[in-house]
Design a protein around this motif. Structure first.
Motif, PDB file in Angstrom:
ATOM      1  N   ALA A 190       0.929  -1.186   0.035  1.00  0.00           N
ATOM      2  CA  ALA A 190      -0.041  -0.117  -0.095  1.00  0.00           C
ATOM      3  C   ALA A 190       0.761   1.139   0.199  1.00  0.00           C
ATOM      4  O   ALA A 190       0.629   2.129  -0.888  1.00  0.00           O
ATOM      5  N   VAL A 191       1.915   1.171   0.937  1.00  0.00           N
ATOM      6  CA  VAL A 191       2.693   2.476   0.800  1.00  0.00           C
ATOM      7  C   VAL A 191       3.534   2.638  -0.428  1.00  0.00           C
ATOM      8  O   VAL A 191       3.779   3.498  -0.861  1.00  0.00           O
ATOM      9  N   ARG A 192       4.096   1.690  -0.784  1.00  0.00           N
ATOM     10  CA  ARG A 192       4.762   1.484  -2.035  1.00  0.00           C
ATOM     11  C   ARG A 192       4.158   2.261  -3.419  1.00  0.00           C
ATOM     12  O   ARG A 192       4.324   2.954  -4.054  1.00  0.00           O
ATOM     13  N   ARG A 193       2.613   1.711  -3.336  1.00  0.00           N
ATOM     14  CA  ARG A 193       1.924   2.217  -4.365  1.00  0.00           C
ATOM     15  C   ARG A 193       1.528   3.714  -4.045  1.00  0.00           C
ATOM     16  O   ARG A 193       0.995   4.416  -5.362  1.00  0.00           O
ATOM     17  N   CYS A 194       1.748   4.213  -2.915  1.00  0.00           N
ATOM     18  CA  CYS A 194       1.589   5.705  -2.825  1.00  0.00           C
ATOM     19  C   CYS A 194       2.954   6.208  -3.030  1.00  0.00           C
ATOM     20  O   CYS A 194       3.058   7.343  -2.187  1.00  0.00           O
ATOM     21  N   GLY A 195       3.859   5.933  -3.584  1.00  0.00           N
ATOM     22  CA  GLY A 195       5.228   6.636  -3.815  1.00  0.00           C
ATOM     23  C   GLY A 195       5.809   6.603  -2.264  1.00  0.00           C
ATOM     24  O   GLY A 195       6.580   7.500  -2.298  1.00  0.00           O
TER      25      GLY A 195
ATOM     26  N   LYS B 269       4.866   7.282   0.441  1.00  0.00           N
ATOM     27  CA  LYS B 269       4.440   8.310   1.365  1.00  0.00           C
ATOM     28  C   LYS B 269       3.062   7.981   2.174  1.00  0.00           C
ATOM     29  O   LYS B 269       2.030   8.050   1.500  1.00  0.00           O
ATOM     30  N   PRO B 270       3.211   7.486   3.512  1.00  0.00           N
ATOM     31  CA  PRO B 270       2.136   7.056   4.057  1.00  0.00           C
ATOM     32  C   PRO B 270       1.113   7.944   4.237  1.00  0.00           C
ATOM     33  O   PRO B 270       0.005   7.536   4.276  1.00  0.00           O
ATOM     34  N   GLU B 271       1.393   9.146   4.301  1.00  0.00           N
ATOM     35  CA  GLU B 271       0.351  10.137   4.433  1.00  0.00           C
ATOM     36  C   GLU B 271      -0.681  10.254   3.263  1.00  0.00           C
ATOM     37  O   GLU B 271      -1.606  10.497   3.396  1.00  0.00           O
ATOM     38  N   ARG B 272      -0.073  10.106   2.082  1.00  0.00           N
ATOM     39  CA  ARG B 272      -0.818   9.918   0.985  1.00  0.00           C
ATOM     40  C   ARG B 272      -1.828   8.573   1.058  1.00  0.00           C
ATOM     41  O   ARG B 272      -2.906   8.447   0.658  1.00  0.00           O
ATOM     42  N   LEU B 273      -1.195   7.690   1.648  1.00  0.00           N
ATOM     43  CA  LEU B 273      -2.188   6.463   1.759  1.00  0.00           C
ATOM     44  C   LEU B 273      -3.557   6.742   2.696  1.00  0.00           C
ATOM     45  O   LEU B 273      -4.320   6.412   2.629  1.00  0.00           O
ATOM     46  N   LEU B 274      -2.985   7.481   3.704  1.00  0.00           N
ATOM     47  CA  LEU B 274      -4.147   7.772   4.572  1.00  0.00           C
ATOM     48  C   LEU B 274      -5.112   8.764   3.867  1.00  0.00           C
ATOM     49  O   LEU B 274      -6.465   8.702   4.376  1.00  0.00           O
ATOM     50  N   LYS B 275      -4.982   9.418   2.664  1.00  0.00           N
ATOM     51  CA  LYS B 275      -5.744  10.263   2.092  1.00  0.00           C
ATOM     52  C   LYS B 275      -6.494   9.281   0.960  1.00  0.00           C
ATOM     53  O   LYS B 275      -7.669   9.359   0.562  1.00  0.00           O
TER      54      LYS B 275
ATOM     55  N   GLY C 180      -9.379  -3.622  -9.224  1.00  0.00           N
ATOM     56  CA  GLY C 180      -8.435  -2.480  -9.596  1.00  0.00           C
ATOM     57  C   GLY C 180      -8.163  -1.608  -8.403  1.00  0.00           C
ATOM     58  O   GLY C 180      -7.046  -1.419  -7.889  1.00  0.00           O
ATOM     59  N   GLY C 181      -9.418  -1.251  -7.808  1.00  0.00           N
ATOM     60  CA  GLY C 181      -9.180  -0.336  -6.480  1.00  0.00           C
ATOM     61  C   GLY C 181      -8.423  -1.194  -5.154  1.00  0.00           C
ATOM     62  O   GLY C 181      -7.468  -0.573  -4.708  1.00  0.00           O
ATOM     63  N   ALA C 182      -8.598  -2.496  -5.202  1.00  0.00           N
ATOM     64  CA  ALA C 182      -8.082  -3.208  -3.998  1.00  0.00           C
ATOM     65  C   ALA C 182      -6.500  -3.223  -4.237  1.00  0.00           C
ATOM     66  O   ALA C 182      -5.597  -3.011  -3.633  1.00  0.00           O
ATOM     67  N   GLY C 183      -6.216  -3.702  -5.705  1.00  0.00           N
ATOM     68  CA  GLY C 183      -4.601  -3.887  -6.030  1.00  0.00           C
ATOM     69  C   GLY C 183      -4.299  -2.538  -5.728  1.00  0.00           C
ATOM     70  O   GLY C 183      -2.952  -2.388  -5.081  1.00  0.00           O
ATOM     71  N   MET C 184      -4.588  -1.506  -6.322  1.00  0.00           N
ATOM     72  CA  MET C 184      -3.937   0.066  -6.127  1.00  0.00           C
ATOM     73  C   MET C 184      -3.940   0.495  -4.778  1.00  0.00           C
ATOM     74  O   MET C 184      -2.964   1.012  -4.098  1.00  0.00           O
ATOM     75  N   ALA C 185      -4.946   0.006  -3.803  1.00  0.00           N
ATOM     76  CA  ALA C 185      -4.694   0.414  -2.281  1.00  0.00           C
ATOM     77  C   ALA C 185      -4.058  -0.494  -1.312  1.00  0.00           C
ATOM     78  O   ALA C 185      -3.759  -0.170  -0.261  1.00  0.00           O
ATOM     79  N   GLY C 186      -3.592  -1.868  -1.942  1.00  0.00           N
ATOM     80  CA  GLY C 186      -2.795  -2.695  -1.261  1.00  0.00           C
ATOM     81  C   GLY C 186      -3.706  -3.949  -0.639  1.00  0.00           C
ATOM     82  O   GLY C 186      -3.025  -4.630   0.256  1.00  0.00           O
TER      83      GLY C 186
END
Length: 159
Positions: free
Chosen positions: A53-58, A60-66, A103-109
């Motif tokens: 999840a964090v890797r897919r957000c570059g 940036k864990p704060e991006r994951l929280l958004k 698709g959403g699940a994969g992108m979200a982790g």
């Protein structure tokens, strides 16, 4: 199967798929926090592969929280539509919706949910109703695990 060394998060997620739900809910509620990544405390979210999840957000864990509340908002009510499409035998719409969740699940982790979607989508593509009836409850259990946890974390109880 869980290989050594034992990862407590993976152990819990595996057990949650095999143990009676009531017992696991108590354990899940007892656990309030997820890992700290890049100095950011993440919430405990059932079914989430934090590393992916964090890797897919570059990274940036704060991006994951958004992003996670957006995933919840986009798909939170999909189970009702899935049940309707399944009852009506509308396999085309059902497959389309499962594809979107995948698709959403994969992108979200949410990689286990992604795999359950992938398996269900394949039997829907083949229009195999008998296999769909086997895969749908497995998918539903994982979907509910993920979205119940997301709702608990990102939706506030009415005041």
């Amino acid at each position: 199967h869980i290989s050594k060394p034992i990862d407590p998060k993976q152990l819990f997620e595996t057990l949650s798929r095999w143990c009676p739900e009531g017992k696991m809910v108590e354990r899940e509620e007892a656990r309030q926090e997820g890992p700290v990544i890049e100095g950011v405390q993440l919430p405990f979210l059932a079914g989430l592969d934090y590393e992916v999840a964090v890797r897919r957000c570059g990274n940036k864990p704060e991006r994951l929280l958004k992003n996670l509340p957006l995933f919840l908002k986009q798909h939170r009510d999909d189970m009702a539509a899935i049940q309707t499409f399944a009852e009506e035998g509308n396999l085309s719409e059902l497959r389309s919706l499962v594809h979107s969740i995948k698709g959403g699940a994969g992108m979200a982790g949410y990689m286990v949910l992604y795999e359950k979607c992938k398996a269900l989508e394949e039997v829907l593509r083949e229009e195999d109703v008998e296999e769909m009836e086997k895969h749908l409850p497995v998918f539903t259990k994982e979907f509910d695990l993920v979205f119940d946890s997301l709702k608990k974390t990102f939706e506030q109880a009415p005041a």
